[in-house]
Design a protein around this motif. Structure first.
Motif, PDB file in Angstrom:
ATOM      1  N   ILE A 169       8.361 -20.323 -22.678  1.00  0.00           N
ATOM      2  CA  ILE A 169       7.480 -20.689 -21.562  1.00  0.00           C
ATOM      3  C   ILE A 169       6.178 -21.240 -22.142  1.00  0.00           C
ATOM      4  N   ASP A 170       5.637 -22.266 -21.516  1.00  0.00           N
ATOM      5  CA  ASP A 170       4.279 -22.693 -21.837  1.00  0.00           C
ATOM      6  C   ASP A 170       3.539 -22.959 -20.536  1.00  0.00           C
ATOM      7  N   LYS A 171       2.232 -23.109 -20.643  1.00  0.00           N
ATOM      8  CA  LYS A 171       1.415 -23.359 -19.454  1.00  0.00           C
ATOM      9  C   LYS A 171       0.536 -24.578 -19.667  1.00  0.00           C
ATOM     10  N   ILE A 172       0.409 -25.415 -18.638  1.00  0.00           N
ATOM     11  CA  ILE A 172      -0.603 -26.474 -18.651  1.00  0.00           C
ATOM     12  C   ILE A 172      -1.487 -26.201 -17.451  1.00  0.00           C
ATOM     13  N   GLY A 173      -2.755 -25.942 -17.697  1.00  0.00           N
ATOM     14  CA  GLY A 173      -3.616 -25.456 -16.621  1.00  0.00           C
ATOM     15  C   GLY A 173      -3.042 -24.137 -16.147  1.00  0.00           C
ATOM     16  N   ASP A 174      -2.817 -24.016 -14.833  1.00  0.00           N
ATOM     17  CA  ASP A 174      -2.254 -22.773 -14.299  1.00  0.00           C
ATOM     18  C   ASP A 174      -0.758 -22.868 -14.083  1.00  0.00           C
ATOM     19  N   ILE A 181       3.313 -33.668 -14.067  1.00  0.00           N
ATOM     20  CA  ILE A 181       2.176 -34.190 -13.285  1.00  0.00           C
ATOM     21  C   ILE A 181       2.314 -33.766 -11.817  1.00  0.00           C
ATOM     22  N   SER A 182       3.542 -33.821 -11.292  1.00  0.00           N
ATOM     23  CA  SER A 182       3.757 -33.450  -9.881  1.00  0.00           C
ATOM     24  C   SER A 182       3.255 -32.042  -9.593  1.00  0.00           C
ATOM     25  N   LEU A 183       3.625 -31.111 -10.479  1.00  0.00           N
ATOM     26  CA  LEU A 183       3.277 -29.714 -10.215  1.00  0.00           C
ATOM     27  C   LEU A 183       1.770 -29.498 -10.394  1.00  0.00           C
ATOM     28  N   VAL A 242      -2.785 -29.526 -25.624  1.00  0.00           N
ATOM     29  CA  VAL A 242      -4.234 -29.502 -25.387  1.00  0.00           C
ATOM     30  C   VAL A 242      -4.660 -30.782 -24.675  1.00  0.00           C
ATOM     31  N   GLN A 243      -4.199 -31.914 -25.173  1.00  0.00           N
ATOM     32  CA  GLN A 243      -4.595 -33.191 -24.605  1.00  0.00           C
ATOM     33  C   GLN A 243      -3.832 -33.537 -23.327  1.00  0.00           C
ATOM     34  N   THR A 244      -2.648 -32.939 -23.172  1.00  0.00           N
ATOM     35  CA  THR A 244      -1.911 -33.151 -21.923  1.00  0.00           C
ATOM     36  C   THR A 244      -2.746 -32.644 -20.752  1.00  0.00           C
ATOM     37  N   GLU A 245      -3.404 -31.509 -20.974  1.00  0.00           N
ATOM     38  CA  GLU A 245      -4.256 -30.960 -19.930  1.00  0.00           C
ATOM     39  C   GLU A 245      -5.421 -31.916 -19.622  1.00  0.00           C
ATOM     40  N   VAL A 246      -5.962 -32.538 -20.667  1.00  0.00           N
ATOM     41  CA  VAL A 246      -7.042 -33.512 -20.480  1.00  0.00           C
ATOM     42  C   VAL A 246      -6.516 -34.739 -19.715  1.00  0.00           C
ATOM     43  N   LEU A 247      -5.342 -35.205 -20.111  1.00  0.00           N
ATOM     44  CA  LEU A 247      -4.734 -36.392 -19.490  1.00  0.00           C
ATOM     45  C   LEU A 247      -4.453 -36.159 -18.007  1.00  0.00           C
TER      46      LEU A 247
END
Ligand code: SAH
Length: 453
Positions: free
Chosen positions: A269-274, A321-323, A290-295
């Protein structure tokens, strides 16, 4: 085939520019020569190689006058390995270079010199950022080699360390390489099509610390299986999942069809933002979390959602991106051509209790017109196409139905610029472009563009 310079000529030239793949460019009486390893502002001695009608290539012999932003590449195989292109340029200068590259195509191809291209959002620590490593193994002169392919070849550049991947991946790559013969396990030889271990894949969930190891092997059964599992767990106790993928074919495709569990869980499992994502051995997932969250944060900012909008996420992959957008929109519709990715997207929506995201497998240029034909209305359209850019039919669809805002996420500034011109001609206005550095040390750059009607 050039009369200005000839093969094997030795010249001293001044480097003026850097190509999008990291080669220096010098001009001799207007004739451009590409010089890998040379940097803008440098005076270099070169030996001319292949020459074509409009340009040629040259080998860097000596840097006579160094650019102030040249640095010693920290990786000891940088000059052989094809993975990174810009380690010899300071990180700050890499970011400036990428901004310039985007600016150039926005001026030249999109013809939008007035549109702001912001400075590139870079990383605080531009090393060890990759969350996935795919490492080929082979035999050479009785020893195991593993590392990364030299550009455009199948030659493995042997190394124990790669400073853009995780330390755990280094540990696993080098220990397996040095200890597998003692266990009686051999590596795959492509030409002879024999030997057991073909690839080692290491994936890490940055937010959770969970690690998955995938062993790609020639055959399903091999007597050292348990010993290898024990070795992996001893070297990196944080490993939570060990998988085996079987690839019996004479091919350079990494994965075969069958994947089995050897130890621990079958996903990490990983998390991007929440938002949580479940990652399996073969699922697609952005490599720089890290940069995916920025993007995605930038895409969300440009989408300017108030909670009432219906949004399309075209080329949605596993719905990342949808989620991310779904949390601030009324509804999100994701479309993606790979059915397996859509299955992952649906599962990830469920995992997060997100009920306002809908996913459909198919080509964006086919599915989106069918949504409109059913009478659906959309306020914002986000696109994140592969390198070749948006399909022409999709651009026509956008211009026909005219959602009031388009957010264009792009991994190729050239095709972004081409598509922006088409959308501008159809009535959209590009407001801003924000480049994001997803791949430090490489010459790639991602952009987010915001367009309004
Ligand atoms: N937005 C996702 C993935 C972007 S990569 C993320 O950020 O993770 C681009 C995606 O476009 C890939 O998953 C690819 O399979 C998909 N794709 C390629 N051509 C397509 C098409 N014509 N229609 C829909 N999806 C397509």
């Amino acid at each position: 085939m050039s009369f200005i310079v000839n093969q094997n000529d030795r010249l001293t030239v001044t480097v003026e520019d850097l190509t999008h793949d990291g080669s220096g460019v010098a001009k001799v009486e207007g004739y451009p020569l590409f010089i890998p390893g040379a940097l803008p502002g440098e005076e270099v001695e070169i030996k001319v190689g292949k020459t074509l009608k409009n340009y040629g290539f040259a080998q860097l012999l000596e840097v006579k006058q160094q650019a102030p932003n040249r640095v010693e590449a920290p990786c000891h195989v940088f000059w052989e390995c094809g993975g990174c292109q810009l380690q010899h340029l300071s990180y700050e200068a890499q970011l400036q270079q990428k901004q310039k590259q985007v600016r150039d195509v926005i001026d030249r191809i999109a013809k939008l010199p007035h549109v702001p291209v912001h400075s590139v959002k870079g990383m605080q620590d531009p090393w060890r950022y990759r969350n996935k490593s795919q490492i080929p193994f082979s035999e050479r002169n009785g020893h195991v080699v593993s590392g990364f392919f030299k550009t455009r070849t199948h030659h493995i550049v042997d190394t124990d360390v790669c400073i853009i991947q995780s330390e755990e991946a280094d540990e696993l790559m080098s220990t397996l390489k040095h200890e597998m013969h003692a266990l009686g396990l051999d590596a795959y030889e492509e030409k002879a099509h024999r030997g057991m271990l073909r690839h080692l894949i290491v994936r890490k969930g940055r937010a959770t610390g969970e690690i998955m190891v995938v062993l790609v092997t020639l055959k399903k059964k091999f007597p050292q299986k348990q010993a290898v599992v024990d070795l992996i767990k001893r070297v990196v106790p944080e490993v939570t999942s060990i998988m085996q993928n079987i690839n019996p074919d004479k091919t350079n495709v990494i994965f075969g069809n069958e994947t089995i569990n050897l130890d621990g869980k079958s996903v990490i499992i990983d998390k991007i933002g929440d938002v949580q994502f479940e990652i399996s051995a073969r699922s697609f997932y952005q490599v720089n979390p890290v940069q995916t969250e920025v993007l995605y944060g930038q895409a969300l900012e440009y989408a300017q959602l108030s909670g009432d909008e219906t949004v399309i996420d075209a080329y949605c992959g596993i719905g990342t991106i949808s989620l991310f957008l779904g949390q601030q929109a009324k509804e999100v519709y994701g479309v993606e051509i790979v059915p397996q990715a859509i299955e992952d997207a649906k599962r990830n929506a469920e995992l997060n209790g997100i009920t306002n995201a809908y996913f459909e497998a198919g080509a964006a240029e086919e599915v989106i017109p069918s949504w409109y034909a059913e009478g659906k209305q959309f306020d914002v359209l986000v696109v994140d196409p592969p390198r070749k850019g948006c399909d022409e039919k999709l651009l026509t669809t956008i211009l026909k139905y005219k959602p009031k805002r388009v957010v264009y996420v792009s991994c190729n500034p050239g095709t972004l610029a081409r598509d922006l011109r088409i959308l501008e001609d159809g009535g959209y206005r590009t407001q801003e472009i924000q480049p994001v550095d997803m791949f430090p040390q490489s010459s790639h750059v991602e952009c987010v563009a915001w367009l309004d009607l």
